[in-house]
Scaffold this active site. Structure first.
Site, PDB file in Angstrom:
ATOM      1  N   LYS A  38       0.794  -1.242   0.000  1.00 23.09           N
ATOM      2  CA  LYS A  38       0.000   0.000   0.000  1.00 23.09           C
ATOM      3  C   LYS A  38       0.822   1.285   0.000  1.00 23.09           C
ATOM      4  O   LYS A  38       0.299   2.371   0.293  1.00 23.09           O
ATOM      5  CB  LYS A  38      -1.023   0.036   1.156  1.00 23.09           C
ATOM      6  CG  LYS A  38      -1.849  -1.204   1.348  1.00 23.09           C
ATOM      7  CD  LYS A  38      -2.288  -1.879   0.068  1.00 23.09           C
ATOM      8  CE  LYS A  38      -3.343  -1.124  -0.689  1.00 23.09           C
ATOM      9  NZ  LYS A  38      -3.634  -1.806  -1.984  1.00 23.09           N
TER      10      LYS A  38
ATOM     11  N   HIS B  23       6.996  -7.501  -2.488  1.00 20.52           N
ATOM     12  CA  HIS B  23       6.789  -6.953  -1.145  1.00 20.52           C
ATOM     13  C   HIS B  23       7.698  -7.657  -0.132  1.00 20.52           C
ATOM     14  O   HIS B  23       7.526  -7.470   1.079  1.00 20.52           O
ATOM     15  CB  HIS B  23       5.339  -7.155  -0.683  1.00 20.52           C
ATOM     16  CG  HIS B  23       4.325  -6.324  -1.410  1.00 20.52           C
ATOM     17  ND1 HIS B  23       4.506  -4.985  -1.680  1.00 20.52           N
ATOM     18  CD2 HIS B  23       3.096  -6.641  -1.914  1.00 20.52           C
ATOM     19  CE1 HIS B  23       3.425  -4.525  -2.314  1.00 20.52           C
ATOM     20  NE2 HIS B  23       2.575  -5.507  -2.470  1.00 20.52           N
TER      21      HIS B  23
ATOM     22  N   SER C  78      -4.796   2.376   4.454  1.00 16.32           N
ATOM     23  CA  SER C  78      -4.934   1.834   3.107  1.00 16.32           C
ATOM     24  C   SER C  78      -4.972   0.307   3.143  1.00 16.32           C
ATOM     25  O   SER C  78      -5.774  -0.335   2.452  1.00 16.32           O
ATOM     26  CB  SER C  78      -3.773   2.334   2.246  1.00 16.32           C
ATOM     27  OG  SER C  78      -3.906   1.879   0.929  1.00 16.32           O
TER      28      SER C  78
END
Ligand code: A3P
Length: 290
Positions: A42, A103, A133
């Site tokens: 995010k 990620h 988020s």
């Protein structure tokens, strides 16, 4: 098909399917001209994917309309979740230079990326907006168990008990390593404040020169509204059984400071105290508003 809560690997909570495919992921063979986009979830990953893809394609708008962003810039550890053929195979078929998103935490990155001295763009976003988020994303991402409450999510985020682990460890590990590798470390807040300045940094890092009108085109086409309306950037091509965007849009608000509409005064005080302790020994600083 819920794949969370997943499993902890070297201190990081990951999807079960990622852990099961770990040998393939950690043995991934990088190429020297691979370009990595690395973020804690995010932080503006998709935004940077679109920017880099447009820069490499000289601002060609048509190219970016041909395939969704997750196909143009694939997610290193994602394809196994989709039960497609191994993501590693898909990546090995891609033409160079490949742009790859991940990620993974610094200490979980496949070694080959360091051996090949690949360029890496890291995007960090302030923790309060990242948390908000991520909360809304986890509500609409049906691969994960929906958060039971905002308060519970708030605690889980601070404890690193969310997929891809601790925000604090993620942003700090890459920050401490930034000078030892070919890494450009950027901030979402800076991108919002002055997209042109940050896009020029990316171009310089990628050793790419483009005329002013092309740079302006890239700024325009990677603006929040343009990406929100672009089916190749807004994940509307994902089935509703995975991303149920009627719950919350992938392109949700795209602003700095939305946390103020979510954090209570007490939560904000508790967060600031915890944050101060966690970030005491780093030079890394975040702006919670611009
Ligand atoms: P919000 O939920 O706060 O709106 P990621 O791509 O890493 O999953 O990050 C998604 C977040 O980045 C979402 O934040 C999304 O709206 C925001 N975002 C995506 N594209 C953007 C853009 N072009 N400009 C600003 N924010 C953007």
């Amino acid at each position: 098909q819920v794949v969370s809560p997943g499993q902890i690997l070297e201190g990081v909570l990951l999807f079960q399917a990622v852990v099961e495919n770990w040998e393939n992921i950690s043995n991934f063979q990088a190429r020297p001209d691979d370009i990595l986009i690395v973020t804690y979830p995010k932080a503006g990953t998709t935004w940077m994917q679109e920017i880099v893809d447009m820069i490499l394609n000289d601002g060609d708008v048509e190219i970016r309309m041909r395939a969704p962003i997750h196909v143009r810039v694939p997610f290193l550890e994602w394809p196994p979740l989709m039960n497609e053929e191994s993501g590693i195979n898909m990546l090995s078929k891609m033409a160079s230079p490949r742009v790859i998103k991940t990620h993974l935490s610094f200490h979980l990155m496949p070694k080959s990326f360091w051996e090949q001295n690949c360029k890496l763009i890291y995007v960090a976003r302030n923790p309060k907006d990242s948390m908000v988020s991520y909360y809304h994303f986890d509500r609409m991402n049906l691969l994960k168990t929906a958060p039971e409450s905002w308060e519970g999510y708030f605690q889980d985020f601070m404890q690193g008990n969310v997929t891809f682990g601790s925000w604090y460890d993620h942003v700090r590990e890459f920050w401490e390593a930034r000078k030892k590798h070919r890494m450009l470390y950027l901030f979402y807040e800076d991108m919002k404040e002055d997209p042109k300045r940050e896009i020029l940094k990316v171009m310089k890092f990628l050793e790419k020169e483009l005329p002013d009108d092309v740079v302006d085109k890239i700024i325009h086409h990677t603006s929040f509204q343009m990406m929100k309306d672009n089916p190749m950037a807004n994940y509307s091509s994902f089935p509703e059984t995975i991303f149920k965007q009627s719950i919350s849009s992938f392109m949700r608000k795209g602003v700095v400071g939305d946390w103020k509409k979510h954090f209570t005064v007490a939560q904000n005080e508790a967060f600031d105290e915890h944050y101060g302790a966690k970030m005491a020994r780093t030079s890394l600083r975040f702006r919670m508003e611009i």
